[in-house]
Design a protein around this motif. Structure first.
Motif, short mmCIF file in Angstrom:
data_model
loop_
_atom_site.label_atom_id
_atom_site.label_comp_id
_atom_site.label_asym_id
_atom_site.label_seq_id
_atom_site.Cartn_x
_atom_site.Cartn_y
_atom_site.Cartn_z
N UNK A 20 0.83 -1.20 0.00
CA UNK A 20 0.00 0.00 0.00
C UNK A 20 0.87 1.26 0.00
N UNK A 21 1.93 1.24 0.78
CA UNK A 21 2.84 2.38 0.85
C UNK A 21 3.48 2.67 -0.50
N UNK A 22 3.96 1.64 -1.18
CA UNK A 22 4.58 1.82 -2.50
C UNK A 22 3.57 2.36 -3.52
N UNK A 23 2.36 1.83 -3.48
CA UNK A 23 1.33 2.28 -4.42
C UNK A 23 1.00 3.75 -4.22
N UNK A 24 0.90 4.18 -2.96
CA UNK A 24 0.57 5.58 -2.67
C UNK A 24 1.71 6.51 -3.08
N UNK A 25 2.94 6.11 -2.80
CA UNK A 25 4.09 6.93 -3.18
C UNK A 25 4.16 7.10 -4.70
N UNK A 26 3.85 6.03 -5.43
CA UNK A 26 3.86 6.09 -6.89
C UNK A 26 2.79 7.05 -7.43
N UNK A 27 1.79 7.35 -6.60
CA UNK A 27 0.70 8.23 -7.02
C UNK A 27 0.75 9.60 -6.34
N UNK A 28 1.93 9.97 -5.86
CA UNK A 28 2.14 11.33 -5.39
C UNK A 28 1.83 11.60 -3.93
N UNK A 29 1.52 10.55 -3.17
CA UNK A 29 1.25 10.74 -1.74
C UNK A 29 2.54 10.60 -0.93
N UNK A 30 2.59 11.30 0.19
CA UNK A 30 3.72 11.16 1.11
C UNK A 30 3.28 10.31 2.29
N UNK A 31 3.83 9.12 2.38
CA UNK A 31 3.48 8.21 3.47
C UNK A 31 4.34 8.58 4.68
N UNK A 32 3.69 9.05 5.72
CA UNK A 32 4.42 9.52 6.90
C UNK A 32 5.02 8.38 7.70
N UNK A 33 4.26 7.28 7.79
CA UNK A 33 4.73 6.14 8.59
C UNK A 33 3.74 4.99 8.44
N UNK A 34 4.14 3.83 8.95
CA UNK A 34 3.26 2.67 9.04
C UNK A 34 3.17 2.29 10.51
N UNK A 35 1.96 2.27 11.06
CA UNK A 35 1.75 1.90 12.46
C UNK A 35 1.08 0.53 12.51
#
Length: 228
Positions: A20-35
């Motif tokens: 999910x993190x990789x997919x979001x980053x590829x679409x311009x989102x900044x993933x702050x962290x994974x909890x």
């Protein structure tokens, strides 16, 4: 420029979380962290203030995703909670929406569905901010005029002025950065012209309760207030 597309992922299974993190980053989102727990999610959200939280409902530890979401929303009312979960029974769904969820998506989710939902969540926040900006006419030194309440405020607290004092600030705030003539001000407040002494006395009373730089006199013309 501040990235308005910030996301916190709350998922206790590492592989789905990283995908999910990789997919979001590829679409311009900044993933702050994974909890991976509710308590960790609350701490990160309080510190980093994400625009969106993608939340699994069933997490390891004593706190569920819905409990964590309720606390995150209390700390950050503008944060959008989007649940990603395999659970579809009615009781869980109702519990999720009671926790101020923006959306509830079932696993296995589709990439386009998540991205579309997140896009709508950001648009909703943008619209609310624009509506808020239209209600709050921002001035210098944290002052603003609330057009809905017809009140001058500072730091979300009303500045206690007379009715005419608020009317004076209303016309200046609506014309901020532009000089408003004495005649325009008198017409707005009293619907007729008044002496300069009457207007000066009103300004003096307002200045006693506000920052002295909030209102400036433009000699021979009128008064002005400035935006931040």
């Amino acid at each position: 420029m501040k990235n308005r597309k910030t996301v916190l992922i709350v998922e206790d299974k590492l592989i789905p979380a990283e995908y999910l993190s990789c997919m979001l980053k590829d679409n311009g989102y900044r993933v702050l962290d994974i909890a991976d727990t509710g308590r960790k999610a609350i701490e990160i959200a309080k510190r980093d203030k994400p625009n969106i939280v993608l939340m699994d409902i069933m997490l390891k530890g004593q706190m569920s995703g819905t409990e964590a979401a309720m606390q995150i929303c209390r700390n950050s009312p503008d944060c959008k909670i989007i649940y990603l979960t395999a659970y579809s029974n009615r009781e869980i769904i109702e519990s999720a929406y009671e926790s101020s969820a923006y959306a509830y998506l079932l696993k296995p989710y589709r990439e386009k569905e998540i991205l579309a939902t997140m896009h709508l969540a950001l648009l909703d926040n943008k619209k609310k901010k624009e509506n808020s900006d239209n209600i709050k006419l921002k001035l210098i030194n944290e002052y603003y005029f609330n057009t809905k309440l017809q009140r001058l405020c500072r730091d979300n607290k009303e500045v206690f002025l007379s009715k005419n004092g608020h009317k004076f600030m209303e016309i200046l705030a609506k014309s901020k950065n532009t000089t408003v003539s004495n005649e325009q001000i008198c017409g707005h407040i009293w619907h007729e012209n008044r002496s300069c002494n009457t207007l000066r006395a009103l300004v003096h009373r307002i200045r006693e309760k506000t920052d002295t730089h909030l209102i400036e006199n433009v000699k021979g013309m009128g008064y002005i207030t400035y935006s931040k």
